[in-house]
Design a protein around this motif. Structure first.
Motif, PDB file in Angstrom:
ATOM      1  N   CYS A   6       0.796  -1.248   0.192  1.00  0.00           N
ATOM      2  CA  CYS A   6       0.101   0.017  -0.082  1.00  0.00           C
ATOM      3  C   CYS A   6       0.934   1.282   0.085  1.00  0.00           C
ATOM      4  N   LEU A  13     -10.921  -1.694   2.141  1.00  0.00           N
ATOM      5  CA  LEU A  13     -11.135  -2.927   1.528  1.00  0.00           C
ATOM      6  C   LEU A  13     -12.616  -3.055   1.704  1.00  0.00           C
ATOM      7  N   ASP A  25     -12.316  -2.983   6.027  1.00  0.00           N
ATOM      8  CA  ASP A  25     -10.947  -2.733   6.770  1.00  0.00           C
ATOM      9  C   ASP A  25     -10.329  -1.885   5.847  1.00  0.00           C
ATOM     10  N   LEU A  27      -6.000  -1.012   4.825  1.00  0.00           N
ATOM     11  CA  LEU A  27      -4.839  -0.973   4.811  1.00  0.00           C
ATOM     12  C   LEU A  27      -4.082   0.174   5.164  1.00  0.00           C
ATOM     13  N   GLN A  31       1.729  -1.530   4.193  1.00  0.00           N
ATOM     14  CA  GLN A  31       0.712  -2.813   4.763  1.00  0.00           C
ATOM     15  C   GLN A  31       0.780  -3.660   3.333  1.00  0.00           C
ATOM     16  N   PHE A  33      -0.557  -6.569   0.797  1.00  0.00           N
ATOM     17  CA  PHE A  33      -1.904  -7.298   0.075  1.00  0.00           C
ATOM     18  C   PHE A  33      -1.567  -8.365  -1.055  1.00  0.00           C
ATOM     19  N   ALA A  47      -5.712  -9.114   2.715  1.00  0.00           N
ATOM     20  CA  ALA A  47      -4.468  -8.234   3.532  1.00  0.00           C
ATOM     21  C   ALA A  47      -3.636  -9.130   4.240  1.00  0.00           C
ATOM     22  N   ARG A 175      -8.666  -9.616  12.901  1.00  0.00           N
ATOM     23  CA  ARG A 175      -9.278  -8.268  12.733  1.00  0.00           C
ATOM     24  C   ARG A 175     -10.609  -8.059  13.395  1.00  0.00           C
TER      25      ARG A 175
END
Length: 255
Positions: A6, A13, A25, A27, A31, A33, A47, A175
């Protein structure tokens, strides 16, 4: 499968490639993916958590991603401005959130350089640094707006706050509050008076989670206050009971 990184302050997301539906969510910058397929300007994939664990699948706009680059540092303050020059008076290009991963190089005594600009050293920590007191991390989010699916310094939801805080403490974390209530730490007995709790304990209701900041008070991102707020556990228990039900689980991470 392709691993991408990212390169936006955050990337939403969603369950489908449709900007009109709710986000699931976010990112953060840096981060990873795991891209499974690309369609009409969207990536579909998983993710990847900061400890390398795949944890959420969905769709993200492809414009938010670039080639994977190994991180060296992370943002250690709630917000970190990225300056156009190594000068605090220069324009700010973007603002990154706590926990963002950086491929940074020392520029001088005051700044790190990243591909997008310069970040002050006071806002950056080594990638290996961790804070065992995740309740203290959560307290940095106090009064931040509640945003469903949010996990950035613009706003968080209850489980996003917990995940961010526990990641910063050096632990893997799911998460959503459901998996969090089963997979984090060890179970703590639920008593009528909640008189056996301590700082850092996680208290779960159906679809909700809070962090104890001492034996009686919690911090949680919640839709009642529409922000991250501190309040007595007893007050939250009575209010949430009317809409969602009783406390279902309490978990303790042994540091």
């Amino acid at each position: 499968m392709t691993l991408m990184r990212c390169i936006s302050p955050s990337a939403d997301l969603r369950a489908a490639p449709d900007l009109s539906i709710s986000i699931e969510d976010q990112l953060l910058f840096g981060q990873n993916f795991e891209v499974l397929k690309t369609q009409d300007g969207w990536h579909q994939g998983r993710a990847i958590g900061v400890w390398g664990e795949p944890y959420y699948e969905g769709w993200v706009e492809a414009m938010h991603f670039g080639e994977d680059v190994a991180p060296t540092h992370k943002v250690s303050s709630l917000r970190a401005p990225v300056f156009t020059r190594a000068d605090i008076k220069s324009p700010v290009m973007m603002t990154l959130s706590l926990g963002s991963r950086l491929a940074a190089k020392t520029h001088d005594d005051e700044f790190y350089s990243i591909e997008q600009g310069y970040i002050h050293v006071n806002h950056v920590g080594a990638l290996s640094e961790s804070s065992g007191d995740y309740a203290a991390i959560a307290e940095q989010y106090l009064l931040l707006p509640y945003i469903w699916g949010g996990k950035s310094a613009d706003g968080v939801d209850c489980s996003g706050l917990v995940q961010n805080a526990i990641w910063a403490a050096g632990y893997s974390c799911p998460r959503d509050s459901g998996p969090q209530s089963r997979e984090i730490g060890e179970a703590v007995p639920i008593t009528d008076e909640f008189d056996n709790l301590m700082r850092g304990d996680l208290v779960f209701w159906p679809g909700h989670v809070a962090i104890m900041i001492d034996g009686s008070w919690i911090i949680h991102a919640n839709a009642h206050h529409m922000m991250t707020q501190i309040e007595p556990l007893a007050v939250a228990v009575e209010r949430i009971k009317k809409s969602a039900g009783d406390v279902t689980s309490i978990r303790r991470i042994m540091l």
